[in-house]
Design an enzyme around this catalytic site. Structure first.
Site, short mmCIF file in Angstrom:
data_model
loop_
_atom_site.label_atom_id
_atom_site.label_comp_id
_atom_site.label_asym_id
_atom_site.label_seq_id
_atom_site.Cartn_x
_atom_site.Cartn_y
_atom_site.Cartn_z
N MET C 75 82.59 47.88 43.65
CA MET C 75 81.72 48.16 44.80
C MET C 75 82.10 47.34 46.04
O MET C 75 81.37 47.31 47.02
CB MET C 75 80.26 47.91 44.43
CG MET C 75 79.76 48.73 43.25
SD MET C 75 80.00 50.51 43.50
CE MET C 75 80.44 51.01 41.81
N CYS C 76 83.25 46.68 45.99
CA CYS C 76 83.71 45.81 47.06
C CYS C 76 84.34 46.64 48.17
O CYS C 76 85.16 47.52 47.91
CB CYS C 76 84.74 44.86 46.45
SG CYS C 76 85.02 43.37 47.36
N HIS C 77 83.96 46.37 49.42
CA HIS C 77 84.54 47.10 50.54
C HIS C 77 85.97 46.62 50.83
O HIS C 77 86.23 45.43 50.80
CB HIS C 77 83.71 46.87 51.81
CG HIS C 77 82.33 47.44 51.72
ND1 HIS C 77 81.30 46.76 51.12
CD2 HIS C 77 81.82 48.62 52.13
CE1 HIS C 77 80.20 47.50 51.18
NE2 HIS C 77 80.48 48.64 51.78
N MET C 117 84.29 37.55 47.68
CA MET C 117 84.96 38.10 46.50
C MET C 117 86.47 37.90 46.59
O MET C 117 87.14 37.67 45.57
CB MET C 117 84.64 39.59 46.33
CG MET C 117 83.18 39.88 46.01
SD MET C 117 82.40 38.75 44.83
CE MET C 117 83.43 38.97 43.38
N GLU C 118 87.01 37.97 47.80
CA GLU C 118 88.44 37.76 47.97
C GLU C 118 88.83 36.32 47.61
O GLU C 118 89.85 36.09 46.96
CB GLU C 118 88.86 38.08 49.42
CG GLU C 118 88.96 39.56 49.74
CD GLU C 118 87.61 40.27 49.89
OE1 GLU C 118 86.56 39.58 49.90
OE2 GLU C 118 87.59 41.51 50.01
N ASP C 132 99.09 31.70 32.20
CA ASP C 132 100.18 32.54 31.68
C ASP C 132 101.48 31.76 31.56
O ASP C 132 102.21 31.90 30.57
CB ASP C 132 100.38 33.74 32.61
CG ASP C 132 101.53 34.63 32.16
OD1 ASP C 132 101.56 35.00 30.97
OD2 ASP C 132 102.39 34.97 32.98
#
Lengths: 164, 164, 164, 164, 164, 164
Positions: C75-77, C117-118, C132
């Site tokens: 739902m992130c723009h 969010m970024e 990793d």
């Protein structure tokens, strides 16, 4: 004389059917270069022995691009890459002002088609990344020529480019 | 002497802050080439006047790649491209067996950073696609050199490459 | 009490309409950490002063992930990021065998929604990449906690996390 | 003492060659958590028994992210995932105001390298999506710690984390 | 009679230049449908009032696909979507055994080109996801017809489809 | 009566475990159509015999979309496609003003799950691309119905749609 295999009978492109081809180990080695001016050469080299490093970023970009090859090249089959390595070497001649970075990408898989495109894509994006990180200093940087050096595996067998 | 702007004070790479840069119209033109043998040249050309068309596929690939530039080049800012065009020309000289396809990519945006990388990426992936579709016929195809021809817009202003 | 804005009247999720929001400069800072054993700490640190560098790869991964946020978070723009920086710091205490890498991601844009969010995605993928590259040595590495440190810009204004 | 396998002899990172490794069934289980306040806990829980559902969106995001792991983590080999499952559990203690969502991601494949990174990535993006959908209510949400719980298959054999 | 704008003077496709177009609010509504048998209809409906939910997954898929439109449609300009909503309705007639799910996708942006393709792509991928989740029960499911219902904004102005 | 296999015991969706399924050759054929007006039909057809070609672009888009299926459809397993072909045919009846382009996508793999979704996705995106390239001429274009024509391979065996 062989014919294009990427086109169907309507004359449009297709991804050719490789269902019958067997899975074998396949490798490909591609090379490109970045021709730059002395200032950029020195800055990259100096970084290379400190911790910041244009080549480290470019190399990561090249490896990630190898994994995106089938997403970039329309008729390219997806493949599970099993190894990607990118090596750098300098070809420098002060008298003629040649400051050239050589980029060699080696890709390996076990699959039913070759990895030439993956190696060429890795080398190309690696070079583009060097360009991107240095373009503020000089927009005259030249990439390439870019070509396949060697491939092994598959029906067409071993290919080794003659020295140019 | 300007310095690298892609590195932070820890010596690691970063995506430089362009918040203060203003949105202007920006264009970039990049060029590459594909050197092939006569057989491939003739097959591509003949297709070009029928409906199947190596160049049509390569061109779509180049345009789509322009839109993926920020996904391929690590420190490249995402941009809303407003126009991408790819033109082909042939540079053929029978006597010297030169059969060279020239690829010119033009990219346009209205934004706060230039589109050089988008033009160079479009040209490179377009050439790689030509290679992919012809490699069954000849693995000796050579891509490039690849370089920026022109750019407009932004603080660094107009750049036009001297004929090489 | 405010309500969830991500759901439409059918109770299903939606990407909320931000057409009316104005474009302002927005920043966000997120932090995570990687808790490792002494052997890995020493190997990463030693590399860090040579040219090979776990952190250099992790940082590139984090920056590239910031650009993929809207592709990962449903739902992130989508947003045009204007700057991404990732900083590393070590929190080491020999007596208690704490060897912790702190990762701080700073993201900046000029747009109509925030970049929390970024920043959180950049920090998370950066940490996953460290994992990793070291997991062959120890599978007991722990990532996080991961949280927002600060944000500026937008209607909700300034947020600064109290020290935990 | 084993050494880093992600670096080539130039000290740069590479995707290690796994051509010789055999295809076996491999599983990995990773866990993370989201620590939230009571209001968010209640809203998510109530939704969970209606048809709108933060967890449903987060779970889809986690599963899709597992498939993008090799695109996010630079040196990670691409793998054909054969199964991904994400489970949720609540760890709630009213007295201490602990409202914690536990996220457990299980990934399975038949291939030549493990799926630890896929499980960790699925769990991480699932948690980030919960954060995204609740951040309008509270920016103090904390994600993690994130860690590997178990893995099976491959040369390194079975790993099972001791309870922390 | 207007002409194709997607082709350059060489007859090849291009992404048309929209630099001169102004940024305005633009919306588009697209619709598709999924025709299924009674068994599937009942299973989806029953889930819909429990917590598992085919429609919840399909909706997330549709919203995420809207964001990928420019990556899927070659000549489509990238756009910053500002809102995406997907609504479901049932068109059921027991006598004629019609069990049809109607999917309506609404997309909004502020930009220099319309969002018709984003709405159509969202609806299409949403329907494909319903198909995927139900295909084990019946391979005879039919998707569509798919069409634009309405658009606003931009030079071509308002479009509203007559009831078909 | 079989049950949904895409949901775990919590009622949430999952990517089902196919570790036990064997690799066999699998094919799927999907079909869709694009209903357009006479003007667009004539323009596409005329292009088709010149070198510019809406169908050439649409076909490339469809083939590339087949490779992105697992990235678009949340619970879809990633697969190594071994062949993709898209064929066009016209269904034209002047009296009733029917100008319909039929699109048939054939996908082939050797793997542990079927390729129905890949064929349906290829056909859908191919049709969406035709729409995109012609929408400036008419926004009333209709896509579909879209459906599976045939599939072979796998446990569920051969499926062949009855003529509708």
């Amino acid at each position: 004389m062989s014919s294009f295999t990427h086109f169907n009978e309507q004359g449009h492109a297709k991804m050719v059917d490789i269902t019958e081809k067997t899975d074998t180990v396949r490798t490909a080695v591609a090379r490109t270069s970045v021709m730059m001016n002395k200032e950029i050469y020195e800055k990259i080299s100096n970084r290379a022995i400190q911790k910041g490093d244009v080549l480290a970023v470019a190399q990561v970009a090249g490896i990630m691009a190898a994994k995106k090859t089938a997403d970039l090249i329309p008729m390219c089959h997806p493949l599970m890459l099993r190894g990607v390595d990118i090596q750098f070497a300098w070809d420098v001649e002060e008298q003629t002002s040649r400051y050239q970075l050589l980029i060699t990408a080696t890709v390996k898989t076990k699959g039913s088609t070759g990895v030439e495109m993956e190696a060429l894509t890795a080398a190309s994006v690696c070079a583009l990344t060097v360009y991107d990180m240095c373009k503020a200093l000089d927009k005259g940087i030249i990439i390439g020529p870019t070509y396949l050096v060697e491939k092994t595996g598959g029906k067409s067998g071993h290919f080794r480019r003659e020295d140019k």
